[in-house]
Design a protein around this motif. Structure first.
Motif, PDB file in Angstrom:
ATOM      1  N   LYS A   6       0.833  -1.207   0.000  1.00  0.00           N
ATOM      2  CA  LYS A   6       0.000   0.000   0.000  1.00  0.00           C
ATOM      3  C   LYS A   6       0.867   1.256   0.000  1.00  0.00           C
ATOM      4  N   ILE A   7       1.935   1.251   0.799  1.00  0.00           N
ATOM      5  CA  ILE A   7       2.838   2.412   0.834  1.00  0.00           C
ATOM      6  C   ILE A   7       3.527   2.596  -0.510  1.00  0.00           C
ATOM      7  N   ALA A   8       4.061   1.509  -1.073  1.00  0.00           N
ATOM      8  CA  ALA A   8       4.788   1.593  -2.351  1.00  0.00           C
ATOM      9  C   ALA A   8       3.882   2.076  -3.482  1.00  0.00           C
ATOM     10  N   VAL A   9       2.681   1.504  -3.574  1.00  0.00           N
ATOM     11  CA  VAL A   9       1.757   1.872  -4.649  1.00  0.00           C
ATOM     12  C   VAL A   9       1.280   3.314  -4.460  1.00  0.00           C
ATOM     13  N   ALA A  10       1.001   3.709  -3.216  1.00  0.00           N
ATOM     14  CA  ALA A  10       0.596   5.098  -2.960  1.00  0.00           C
ATOM     15  C   ALA A  10       1.709   6.064  -3.335  1.00  0.00           C
ATOM     16  N   GLU A  11       2.945   5.701  -3.064  1.00  0.00           N
ATOM     17  CA  GLU A  11       4.090   6.550  -3.424  1.00  0.00           C
ATOM     18  C   GLU A  11       4.186   6.697  -4.949  1.00  0.00           C
ATOM     19  N   ALA A  12       4.010   5.596  -5.674  1.00  0.00           N
ATOM     20  CA  ALA A  12       4.046   5.643  -7.140  1.00  0.00           C
ATOM     21  C   ALA A  12       2.915   6.525  -7.679  1.00  0.00           C
ATOM     22  N   CYS A  13       1.726   6.377  -7.123  1.00  0.00           N
ATOM     23  CA  CYS A  13       0.582   7.193  -7.558  1.00  0.00           C
ATOM     24  C   CYS A  13       0.797   8.668  -7.207  1.00  0.00           C
ATOM     25  N   THR A  14       1.338   8.922  -6.025  1.00  0.00           N
ATOM     26  CA  THR A  14       1.609  10.303  -5.609  1.00  0.00           C
ATOM     27  C   THR A  14       2.629  10.951  -6.538  1.00  0.00           C
ATOM     28  N   ASN A  15       3.618  10.185  -6.997  1.00  0.00           N
ATOM     29  CA  ASN A  15       4.586  10.717  -7.972  1.00  0.00           C
ATOM     30  C   ASN A  15       3.878  11.140  -9.256  1.00  0.00           C
ATOM     31  N   VAL A  16       2.905  10.340  -9.705  1.00  0.00           N
ATOM     32  CA  VAL A  16       2.140  10.696 -10.908  1.00  0.00           C
ATOM     33  C   VAL A  16       1.353  11.980 -10.650  1.00  0.00           C
ATOM     34  N   VAL A  17       0.641  12.032  -9.525  1.00  0.00           N
ATOM     35  CA  VAL A  17      -0.183  13.191  -9.184  1.00  0.00           C
ATOM     36  C   VAL A  17       0.672  14.459  -9.112  1.00  0.00           C
ATOM     37  N   THR A  18       1.848  14.332  -8.501  1.00  0.00           N
ATOM     38  CA  THR A  18       2.701  15.502  -8.252  1.00  0.00           C
ATOM     39  C   THR A  18       3.510  15.936  -9.467  1.00  0.00           C
TER      40      THR A  18
END
Length: 161
Positions: free
Chosen positions: A45-57
């Motif tokens: 969950k942390i890894a996938v959220a980090e990857a998604c946050t990179n896309v968002v940011t």
């Protein structure tokens, strides 16, 4: 599920912070269903959220999409997160992936590079493709055999022997 068969789940979401939680819940549900431990699910969950946050940011100046694909294999879960609005077939993408280099100096990584170090630490295998956007593929292996062997040992050992 046979060794060569896999279930594919794909999502296309607005690249907005409020949708990162939807992806976290999805990875949690899928990973739980196939037998990952609580700690492994938390790491994913942390890894996938980090990857998604990179896309968002970092991926878009304005509105954009993030595409997320889950590939449920007999021995692992692969999660791919892509930006620049491209949809993709994970099996077609495999030829273009390269491993994330954890030894690369932080200054040489693209923006959000520290997140790649975190993702690389939490997942068993991380690969990236920079063709027409960024696609990050994260793999977590299911270690069922280790658990089953350990359980067998506990059940067959008698106290006082």
């Amino acid at each position: 599920m046979s060794q060569h068969e896999c279930d594919q789940i794909t999502m296309s979401l607005p690249a907005k912070p409020e949708y990162v939680g939807v992806v976290r819940l999805t990875v949690s549900g899928i990973a739980n269903r196939i037998g990952f431990s609580y700690d492994e699910i938390e790491d994913m969950k942390i890894a996938v959220a980090e990857a998604c946050t990179n896309v968002v940011t970092h991926a878009y100046e304005g509105e954009g999409k993030m595409n997320v694909s889950f590939s449920v294999q007999h021995d692992r879960l692969e999660v791919a997160v892509a930006d620049k609005g491209q949809s993709f077939n994970l099996s077609d993408l495999k030829d273009h992936l390269k491993p994330v280099d954890a030894d690369q100096p932080v200054a040489e990584l693209k923006e959000g590079g520290l997140g790649l170090f975190l993702i690389n630490t939490l997942m068993d295998k991380v690969e990236i493709s920079n063709q027409a956007g960024v696609i990050l593929v994260m793999t977590k292996f299911l270690h069922r055999d280790e658990v089953e062997q350990h359980v067998d040992r506990i059940n067959t050992t008698q106290p006082g022997q």
